[in-house]
Structure formats: structure tokens, C-alpha cells
Scaffold this active site. Structure first.
Site, PDB file in Angstrom:
ATOM      1  N   ALA A  10       0.650  -1.289   0.206  1.00  0.00           N
ATOM      2  CA  ALA A  10      -0.062   0.038   0.152  1.00  0.00           C
ATOM      3  C   ALA A  10       0.862   1.253   0.184  1.00  0.00           C
ATOM      4  O   ALA A  10       0.389   2.283  -0.035  1.00  0.00           O
ATOM      5  CB  ALA A  10      -0.857   0.104   1.264  1.00  0.00           C
ATOM      6  N   CYS A  11       2.085   1.087   0.132  1.00  0.00           N
ATOM      7  CA  CYS A  11       3.119   2.397   0.301  1.00  0.00           C
ATOM      8  C   CYS A  11       3.873   2.644  -1.315  1.00  0.00           C
ATOM      9  O   CYS A  11       4.277   1.583  -1.729  1.00  0.00           O
ATOM     10  CB  CYS A  11       4.101   1.896   1.396  1.00  0.00           C
ATOM     11  SG  CYS A  11       5.717   3.306   1.183  1.00  0.00           S
ATOM     12  N   GLY A  12       3.604   3.786  -1.649  1.00  0.00           N
ATOM     13  CA  GLY A  12       4.014   4.275  -2.819  1.00  0.00           C
ATOM     14  C   GLY A  12       5.607   4.114  -2.958  1.00  0.00           C
ATOM     15  O   GLY A  12       6.146   3.674  -3.905  1.00  0.00           O
TER      16      GLY A  12
END
Length: 275
Positions: A10-12
Site C-alpha cells: 500500500a506504500c508508494g
């Protein structure tokens, strides 16, 4: 090459680092650490190999950091590890392990420090901004001074500066800009920042600042300062806050840039550095 990435899908930043690893032809072992967190002993080993203070690995945003009172400086490393074991979301990401080292890769380009080589063609992050490579250069580099003069930026203190200076290029090798910093304990003054005409409008300035702050963080800096006559609104968009000049820390106020090179009209801004 065996590579492990402790990844949050979920982390860019984590996704961007993973894309760079794959861009050099390496398929890493991807550990979704929220589902399979590292054991306590392994986490302690990773922190030791990164040579980072444990607190530097604590993630604040989007976590129970505040609710758990983790800002309390009296907490021991053992107590912080306890919190990370109970709430893996507190572990910042991505942590990448290769035979060349272990690194918390924020910004994502810093994963290139521990890969055998970089991609050789331009690539962009998920947000459309350019991935950059920084290369340390000498303060006396003629091309740096020439670019600063052409941009109307001061050069008279370059050769005597105690700072570190960098050129920034796209992964394909196109020159995008220059920048540097002077370290004063836990404070760092960013300086000599410029983006080439061909690099403007592609998110390069922000990514250059992030890389500079990351390099300064590795040397102990925790607060970044900047003086500017015309770019204060831009710096505010990337998290900097304005301050009265007389509130600058003594070392920053006494730097050649603040003490006389930058005009009295230059605006002082700062932001905390947290990976």
C-alpha cells in the site's frame, strides 16, 4: 543476486523501490511484513546492519505512534521494539537487504546504493516524476559554478564551503540539476539548488530535495533549513515552514550564506527530516 525487500504494497515509496529492483533484472524475495513481520532478533539485526538509531525506523504517519506515546524520549530501545512487534505498521518501509548492504530506502532511489548497477534508461515514479541518481561532486567543480552563475545563484563561497555537493541525473544520464548542503550538527542548510531548464515541470526539484535530506540524515541531520529570495512558496508545498531570520539556530545564522551572501530579503524556511 539475492535481494529481500520488506514491503508494504500500500506504500508508494515501497512500490517504487520494488520497481527499481526489478528494472535491473532482479526478482527479489518480497516479504509483506504487515502479514509476516520479522522476528524480534532479525529486526534488531537489520537495524544494526543499517547503522541507524532505532527511532529512525519508527513510522509516525498512519500508525498508532501518538496513541502509544512513542515520542517519549525516555522509552528504551526494548520498549520501542515491543511496540513494533505488536504493531508492525510502526516499522518504516521499505527495508531492502542485498549482498551490498541493508538500507531503509526512502526516497526510493536510495535502493540504488545497494544494487550492483542502476537502470540505464529514464524511468518515472508512480506519480509521474523522474527517478534521479545523485553523484557527489567537488565544490570546485567548474560546471557547478557555471550553472549557479547562469542561474543567478551565489558562488563566491563555493571553494571554502564545508558542504557536500551533488549533480542529479535521470537514470538515462540526462543532467537535471545541482544541489548541496552544509551540515551543522543536527541542522543542515540546503544550498545551491537549481533545476536545468529541460528538467523543470517533472517533479525533479522535490526529488532532489528529498535525496539531499536523505544524505544529510545519514550524517546526523534532523532539521533542514533553506534561504531563498523567490522560491518560498515552492518550498512550502514540499513541507517547509517560514521562520523569522532571527530565530535561526546559531550555526545556521552564522553560516556564510545566512551571514552575508544571501540578502536580508531572503526568507528562512525549515522542515524536520524523517525517513
Amino acid at each position: 543476486m539475492d535481494v529481500v525487500i520488506y514491503h508494504n504494497p500500500a506504500c508508494g515509496t515501497s512500490r517504487n523501490a520494488l520497481s527499481l529492483i526489478r528494472a535491473v533484472g532482479i526478482e527479489p524475495h518480497v516479504v509483506d511484513y504487515l502479514k509476516s513481520p520479522p522476528a524480534r532478533a532479525l529486526l534488531q539485526q537489520l537495524v544494526a546492519r543499517m547503522a541507524l538509531p532505532l527511532r529512525a525506523l519508527l513510522r509516525e504517519r498512519g500508525t498508532p505512534f501518538a496513541q502509544l506515546g512513542l515520542a517519549d524520549p525516555a522509552l528504551t530501545d526494548a520498549q520501542i521494539i515491543d511496540a513494533m512487534m505488536a504493531h508492525p505498521i510502526l516499522i518504516n518501509r521499505p527495508i531492502v537487504v542485498t549482498p551490498l548492504g541493508v538500507k531503509l530506502c526512502r526516497p526510493s532511489e536510495t535502493v540504488l546504493d545497494i544494487l550492483p548497477f542502476a537502470p540505464r534508461e529514464d524511468r518515472v515514479r508512480e506519480d509521474g516524476s523522474l527517478f534521479l541518481r545523485d553523484e557527489q561532486i567537488g565544490a570546485g567543480e567548474p560546471r557547478l559554478a557555471k550553472a549557479l552563475r547562469e542561474a543567478g545563484l551565489p558562488t563566491q563561497d563555493l571553494r571554502e564551503s564545508p558542504g557536500r555537493f551533488y549533480s542529479f541525473r535521470t537514470l538515462g544520464g540526462r543532467l537535471i540539476g545541482y544541489g548541496g548542503f552544509e551540515l551543522y550538527g543536527t541542522d543542515v542548510l540546503l544550498r545551491s539548488l537549481l533545476v536545468t531548464e529541460s528538467g523543470r515541470g517533472q517533479g525533479a526539484g522535490r526529488n532532489m530535495v528529498l535525496l539531499l535530506m536523505s544524505r544529510a540524515f545519514d550524517l546526523g541531520a534532523r532539521t533542514a533549513w533553506v534561504l531563498t529570495t523567490d522560491a518560498a512558496p515552492y518550498f512550502e508545498t514540499i513541507g517547509f515552514t517560514r521562520h523569522a531570520r532571527e530565530t535561526a539556530p546559531p550555526a545556521i545564522a552564522g553560516s556564510p550564506q545566512a551571514a552575508g551572501i544571501c540578502p536580508a530579503s531572503a526568507i528562512l524556511l525549515s522542515r524536520s527530516i524523517a525517513l
